[in-house]
Design a protein around this motif. Sequence first.
Motif, PDB file in Angstrom:
ATOM      1  N   PHE A 116       0.784  -1.060  -0.102  1.00  0.00           N
ATOM      2  CA  PHE A 116       0.008  -0.065  -0.072  1.00  0.00           C
ATOM      3  C   PHE A 116       0.798   1.401   0.044  1.00  0.00           C
ATOM      4  N   LEU A 117       2.105   1.078   0.352  1.00  0.00           N
ATOM      5  CA  LEU A 117       3.119   2.337   0.475  1.00  0.00           C
ATOM      6  C   LEU A 117       3.537   2.542  -0.608  1.00  0.00           C
ATOM      7  N   LYS A 118       4.254   1.612  -1.391  1.00  0.00           N
ATOM      8  CA  LYS A 118       4.853   1.700  -2.867  1.00  0.00           C
ATOM      9  C   LYS A 118       3.836   2.352  -3.853  1.00  0.00           C
ATOM     10  N   PRO A 119       2.799   1.679  -3.979  1.00  0.00           N
ATOM     11  CA  PRO A 119       1.914   2.096  -4.845  1.00  0.00           C
ATOM     12  C   PRO A 119       1.278   3.463  -4.595  1.00  0.00           C
ATOM     13  N   ALA A 120       1.299   3.921  -3.201  1.00  0.00           N
ATOM     14  CA  ALA A 120       0.739   5.555  -2.814  1.00  0.00           C
ATOM     15  C   ALA A 120       1.876   6.181  -3.369  1.00  0.00           C
ATOM     16  N   LYS A 121       3.016   5.898  -3.273  1.00  0.00           N
ATOM     17  CA  LYS A 121       4.185   6.771  -3.649  1.00  0.00           C
ATOM     18  C   LYS A 121       4.167   7.083  -5.127  1.00  0.00           C
ATOM     19  N   THR A 122       4.116   6.055  -5.788  1.00  0.00           N
ATOM     20  CA  THR A 122       4.073   5.883  -7.370  1.00  0.00           C
ATOM     21  C   THR A 122       3.005   7.066  -7.812  1.00  0.00           C
ATOM     22  N   ALA A 123       1.874   6.553  -7.107  1.00  0.00           N
ATOM     23  CA  ALA A 123       0.609   7.250  -7.846  1.00  0.00           C
ATOM     24  C   ALA A 123       0.213   8.659  -7.635  1.00  0.00           C
ATOM     25  N   SER A 124       0.939   8.939  -6.254  1.00  0.00           N
ATOM     26  CA  SER A 124       0.850  10.367  -5.808  1.00  0.00           C
ATOM     27  C   SER A 124       1.915  11.418  -6.217  1.00  0.00           C
ATOM     28  N   ARG A 125       2.849  11.035  -6.808  1.00  0.00           N
ATOM     29  CA  ARG A 125       4.107  11.564  -7.231  1.00  0.00           C
ATOM     30  C   ARG A 125       3.755  12.985  -7.820  1.00  0.00           C
ATOM     31  N   GLN A 126       3.109  12.769  -9.128  1.00  0.00           N
ATOM     32  CA  GLN A 126       2.803  13.993  -9.875  1.00  0.00           C
ATOM     33  C   GLN A 126       1.995  15.219  -9.316  1.00  0.00           C
ATOM     34  N   GLU A 127       0.763  14.350  -8.555  1.00  0.00           N
ATOM     35  CA  GLU A 127      -0.319  15.077  -7.824  1.00  0.00           C
ATOM     36  C   GLU A 127       0.391  16.068  -6.658  1.00  0.00           C
ATOM     37  N   CYS A 128       1.366  15.304  -6.161  1.00  0.00           N
ATOM     38  CA  CYS A 128       2.326  15.910  -4.733  1.00  0.00           C
ATOM     39  C   CYS A 128       3.126  16.920  -5.373  1.00  0.00           C
ATOM     40  N   ILE A 129       3.771  16.871  -6.486  1.00  0.00           N
ATOM     41  CA  ILE A 129       4.645  18.031  -7.078  1.00  0.00           C
ATOM     42  C   ILE A 129       3.470  19.073  -7.460  1.00  0.00           C
ATOM     43  N   ASP A 130       2.541  18.754  -8.028  1.00  0.00           N
ATOM     44  CA  ASP A 130       1.685  19.658  -8.460  1.00  0.00           C
ATOM     45  C   ASP A 130       1.022  20.738  -7.322  1.00  0.00           C
ATOM     46  N   ALA A 131       0.672  20.035  -6.169  1.00  0.00           N
ATOM     47  CA  ALA A 131       0.249  20.782  -4.956  1.00  0.00           C
ATOM     48  C   ALA A 131       1.169  21.501  -4.313  1.00  0.00           C
ATOM     49  N   MET A 132       2.609  20.942  -4.529  1.00  0.00           N
ATOM     50  CA  MET A 132       3.615  21.850  -3.856  1.00  0.00           C
ATOM     51  C   MET A 132       4.028  23.116  -4.699  1.00  0.00           C
ATOM     52  N   THR A 133       3.952  22.746  -6.089  1.00  0.00           N
ATOM     53  CA  THR A 133       4.110  24.055  -7.002  1.00  0.00           C
ATOM     54  C   THR A 133       3.202  24.994  -6.744  1.00  0.00           C
ATOM     55  N   LYS A 134       1.776  24.397  -6.493  1.00  0.00           N
ATOM     56  CA  LYS A 134       0.881  25.619  -6.393  1.00  0.00           C
ATOM     57  C   LYS A 134       0.969  26.312  -5.169  1.00  0.00           C
ATOM     58  N   ALA A 135       1.080  25.533  -4.132  1.00  0.00           N
ATOM     59  CA  ALA A 135       1.367  26.278  -2.767  1.00  0.00           C
ATOM     60  C   ALA A 135       2.673  27.138  -2.769  1.00  0.00           C
ATOM     61  N   LEU A 136       3.716  26.768  -3.236  1.00  0.00           N
ATOM     62  CA  LEU A 136       4.917  27.620  -3.476  1.00  0.00           C
ATOM     63  C   LEU A 136       4.449  28.880  -4.111  1.00  0.00           C
ATOM     64  N   ASP A 137       3.836  28.913  -5.160  1.00  0.00           N
ATOM     65  CA  ASP A 137       3.335  30.056  -6.131  1.00  0.00           C
ATOM     66  C   ASP A 137       2.778  30.801  -5.346  1.00  0.00           C
ATOM     67  N   GLU A 138       1.594  30.363  -4.397  1.00  0.00           N
ATOM     68  CA  GLU A 138       0.648  31.369  -3.622  1.00  0.00           C
ATOM     69  C   GLU A 138       1.524  31.789  -2.579  1.00  0.00           C
ATOM     70  N   GLU A 139       2.528  31.094  -2.139  1.00  0.00           N
ATOM     71  CA  GLU A 139       3.227  31.842  -0.785  1.00  0.00           C
ATOM     72  C   GLU A 139       4.307  33.068  -1.541  1.00  0.00           C
ATOM     73  N   VAL A 140       4.732  32.664  -2.684  1.00  0.00           N
ATOM     74  CA  VAL A 140       5.594  33.798  -3.514  1.00  0.00           C
ATOM     75  C   VAL A 140       4.700  35.102  -3.513  1.00  0.00           C
ATOM     76  N   GLU A 141       3.659  34.854  -4.202  1.00  0.00           N
ATOM     77  CA  GLU A 141       2.641  36.010  -4.260  1.00  0.00           C
ATOM     78  C   GLU A 141       2.382  36.636  -3.339  1.00  0.00           C
ATOM     79  N   LYS A 142       2.132  36.071  -2.116  1.00  0.00           N
ATOM     80  CA  LYS A 142       1.996  36.639  -1.074  1.00  0.00           C
ATOM     81  C   LYS A 142       2.976  37.529  -0.339  1.00  0.00           C
ATOM     82  N   LEU A 143       4.251  37.295  -1.007  1.00  0.00           N
ATOM     83  CA  LEU A 143       5.305  38.184  -0.471  1.00  0.00           C
ATOM     84  C   LEU A 143       5.458  39.498  -1.248  1.00  0.00           C
TER      85      LEU A 143
END
Length: 143
Positions: A116-143
């Motif tokens: 259950f861990l390894k398939p979750a790591k593989t399946a959520s990789r791109q979605e995780c990157i997208d969420a982190m990129t979105k959060a970073l862009d939002e935080e940079v815009e706040k500054l």
Amino acid sequence: MAKCDMKMPEDFLLKISKLGSNFDSVADTVLQAGGEVVLKKVKSNLSSVIGRGTKFKSRTTGELEGALGLSPSKLNRDGNHDIKVGFAEPRSDGGSNAKLANILEYGKHGQPAKPFLKPAKTASRQECIDAMTKALDEEVEKL
């Protein structure tokens, strides 16, 4: 516990360097956003694996699923920010949640593996990157 190392592109590193003294708080927010995505997928995979394909009626108590969570963001000994998806310890019966998770993930004699861990790591990789990129862009815009 699963471990994931990611190499960052140069343009991303330049964006991070512009944050200056706000880097730590922004890094915590960004890691939290990515961790939530992975945690959601791991919980989903874990709940679909528990009690599946057993010879006898499942004796699950829900304690393993309840112990799954996200750690706060911390600096590791190499100076990198980390956040971990893992299990709180100990169980109410004194056992180890990590041990049970390991048995589920890799199996044991007479019990096939139910990853259950390894398939979750593989399946959520791109979605995780997208969420982190979105959060970073939002935080940079706040500054």
